[in-house]
Design an enzyme around this catalytic site. Structure first.
Site, PDB file in Angstrom:
ATOM      1  N   GLU A 332       0.827  -1.205   0.000  1.00  0.00           N
ATOM      2  CA  GLU A 332       0.000   0.000   0.000  1.00  0.00           C
ATOM      3  C   GLU A 332       0.859   1.251   0.000  1.00  0.00           C
ATOM      4  O   GLU A 332       1.704   1.435   0.891  1.00  0.00           O
ATOM      5  CB  GLU A 332      -0.888   0.039   1.246  1.00  0.00           C
ATOM      6  CG  GLU A 332      -1.928  -1.057   1.333  1.00  0.00           C
ATOM      7  CD  GLU A 332      -2.798  -0.929   2.581  1.00  0.00           C
ATOM      8  OE1 GLU A 332      -3.844  -1.578   2.617  1.00  0.00           O
ATOM      9  OE2 GLU A 332      -2.420  -0.185   3.503  1.00  0.00           O
ATOM     10  N   CYS A 333       0.653   2.128  -0.956  1.00  0.00           N
ATOM     11  CA  CYS A 333       1.235   3.461  -0.991  1.00  0.00           C
ATOM     12  C   CYS A 333       2.745   3.416  -0.766  1.00  0.00           C
ATOM     13  O   CYS A 333       3.495   3.020  -1.656  1.00  0.00           O
ATOM     14  CB  CYS A 333       0.531   4.363   0.018  1.00  0.00           C
ATOM     15  SG  CYS A 333       0.733   6.128  -0.333  1.00  0.00           S
ATOM     16  N   GLY A 334       3.239   3.780   0.412  1.00  0.00           N
ATOM     17  CA  GLY A 334       4.674   3.740   0.663  1.00  0.00           C
ATOM     18  C   GLY A 334       5.268   2.364   0.474  1.00  0.00           C
ATOM     19  O   GLY A 334       6.411   2.215   0.033  1.00  0.00           O
ATOM     20  N   MET A 337       5.774   2.085  -3.172  1.00  0.00           N
ATOM     21  CA  MET A 337       6.862   2.947  -3.612  1.00  0.00           C
ATOM     22  C   MET A 337       8.220   2.265  -3.459  1.00  0.00           C
ATOM     23  O   MET A 337       9.088   2.365  -4.315  1.00  0.00           O
ATOM     24  CB  MET A 337       6.831   4.260  -2.827  1.00  0.00           C
ATOM     25  CG  MET A 337       5.628   5.146  -3.145  1.00  0.00           C
ATOM     26  SD  MET A 337       5.342   6.444  -1.898  1.00  0.00           S
ATOM     27  CE  MET A 337       6.850   7.416  -2.082  1.00  0.00           C
ATOM     28  N   SER A 427      -0.777  -0.709  -4.817  1.00  0.00           N
ATOM     29  CA  SER A 427      -1.591   0.458  -5.139  1.00  0.00           C
ATOM     30  C   SER A 427      -1.296   1.576  -4.151  1.00  0.00           C
ATOM     31  O   SER A 427      -0.769   1.343  -3.061  1.00  0.00           O
ATOM     32  CB  SER A 427      -3.085   0.098  -5.060  1.00  0.00           C
ATOM     33  OG  SER A 427      -3.900   1.221  -5.325  1.00  0.00           O
TER      34      SER A 427
END
Length: 462
Positions: A332-334, A337, A427
């Site tokens: 998720e997100c970070g 990344m 995502s």
């Protein structure tokens, strides 16, 4: 017969963000906890950072309340359970009192929560009373507790503010302008309390300041008489955990440190209710992936720790082996990344990261996305939100897209992309697991995780 739990409660709101409601909520929790009372704190809306402070202040887990993301039945169940065990329930609002759909005011009306307004009065005098009156009466049906002035300059200033109120009994005091009472912030919100060596001292200073106000001097009996709320047991049940513990015997490894800290406590509870055994590891500490069946890489601040994450080759290699074995990864997100090949941080420095996803991520000065989102896969809808300053550039197609609240079923969403790459599902979307436990079980259960669903479904799901 429906049981009812009765407990004093307040919803702490404000005209806007940045007025000091997190400080006041945490100070109230700390003040009453120090006096031996059991305090339960909730946060209105999606938020990972404020709960760090409220957890430290109260010594108890902090959950989210949101009429859309978590659902009314979930809110009722959590409030009823808290009121059964607590001496005081506090709910911190989100943004301004009437901001958002649904808003903090909607939550207060739905559950009969008295509203305490915190107003930054540093640049006003008589207008303070007008603002307080407007907040109370803008919409009908709010149960009003009163108003607390924040960042007040002097006793004379405090007197002017108090005189401006139409109803003197609504004055609950003033907190003086004091840099020691300001909680530090960065681009995604408050700095987590766990990152600051003096976090508890800051909370104690805020509690001490609040103790010198009419609100802080109120006795437990006065709280009971003025602000008790009846919390009935919910008639409708929240989304049920499958009767068979679908993740029984499976171990889920959860990244948890300053780079991966955006974890809802309720998400951990949901995984355990599904039967999973949780193990935690710290990429920043150089730890490799523990022995596990599935991995959750939550959001956080990989951009602030990119050099250290890039140097953790052991974790990179063990993640590669995990994916090669077709074991699920939910990022998720970070967390997503960190899986890309490159990350360019806020200073323009590019770091070579773990390279499990093709493409790059760039951090920007301005917000890239914000708001509630839902992910529909088949008959299930996983709810949550998005909040990020970076964008990604990848050749991967979006296997699914999230959608805003109210989007019609079957319509392709315009929200966040959900990428599938091998057994990785990634995502910018932050999920609230209790909203769809059966789907969560499929994310972390079996070989391939969501990649199996991706192969089974034909068209893109909204």
């Amino acid at each position: 017969m429906t049981s009812v739990a009765r407990c004093p409660a307040l919803l702490i709101a404000a005209p806007a963000s940045g007025q000091g409601k997190t400080t006041v909520t945490a100070a109230l929790a700390r003040l009453h906890t120090r006096q031996g009372r059991r305090v339960r704190v909730f946060k209105c809306g999606p938020d990972f950072l404020d709960p760090f402070w409220h957890t430290m202040a109260s010594g108890a887990p902090v959950h989210q309340l949101d009429l859309w993301m978590t659902g009314e039945a979930d809110c009722r169940a959590r409030l009823h359970a808290a009121a059964q065990e607590a001496d005081l329930v506090l709910v911190e609002g989100v943004m301004g009192l009437y901001d958002g759909q649904p808003s903090a005011a909607d939550l207060a009306r739905r559950f009969g929560l008295p509203v305490l307004a915190v107003i930054d009065a540093s640049a006003m005098a008589g207008t303070f009373g007008a603002l307080a009156h407007g907040l109370q009466h803008y919409q009908d049906g709010l149960r009003w507790a009163g108003v607390l002035a924040n960042r007040v300059g002097s006793e004379r200033h405090s007197g002017m503010l108090q005189q401006g109120l139409r109803e003197p009994g609504h004055w609950l005091g003033a907190l003086w302008r004091n840099p020691a009472l300001v909680l530090p912030e960065r681009h995604l919100g408050l700095v987590a309390a766990t990152e600051l060596e003096d976090a508890l001292q800051r909370l104690d200073a805020a509690a001490d300041a609040l103790a010198d106000t009419p609100l802080g001097r109120m006795t437990p009996r006065e709280w009971q008489e003025r602000w008790s709320v009846d919390f009935p047991e919910p008639a409708a049940a929240p989304p049920a955990v499958p009767a068979t513990p679908c993740l029984q015997g499976r171990t889920v490894a959860v990244a948890r440190d300053a780079a991966f800290c955006f974890v809802y406590a309720a998400n951990l509870d949901c995984l355990q209710a599904l039967g999973a055994r949780l193990v935690f590891f710290s990429p920043l500490a150089g730890q490799a992936l523990p022995d596990c069946d599935a991995v959750w890489l939550p959001g956080g601040y990989p951009e602030l720790h990119a050099a250290r994450l890039a140097a953790n080759h052991g974790l990179r290699d063990s993640l590669r082996a995990h994916v090669a074995a077709d074991r699920p990864v939910w990022a998720e997100c970070g967390g997503m990344m960190a899986l890309f090949e490159r990350l360019t941080d806020g200073q323009g420095v590019t770091h070579a990261l773990w390279g499990l996803l093709p493409g790059s991520v760039t951090l920007h000065k301005r917000l890239a996305a914000l708001g509630p989102q839902g992910l529909r896969i088949g008959a299930d809808e996983l709810r949550g939100h998005t909040f990020h300053y970076s964008t990604c550039d990848t050749p991967l197609p979006a296997r699914w897209r999230t959608h805003p609240p109210g989007a019609a079923a079957g319509v392709v969403g315009e929200g966040e992309a959900v990428y599938l790459h091998g057994s990785i599902a990634a995502s910018y979307f932050h999920a609230w697991f209790p909203s769809a436990p059966a789907l969560v079980a499929r994310i972390f259960g079996g070989r391939g995780g969501l990649s199996v669903l991706g192969a089974q479904s034909g068209a893109l799901a909204a």
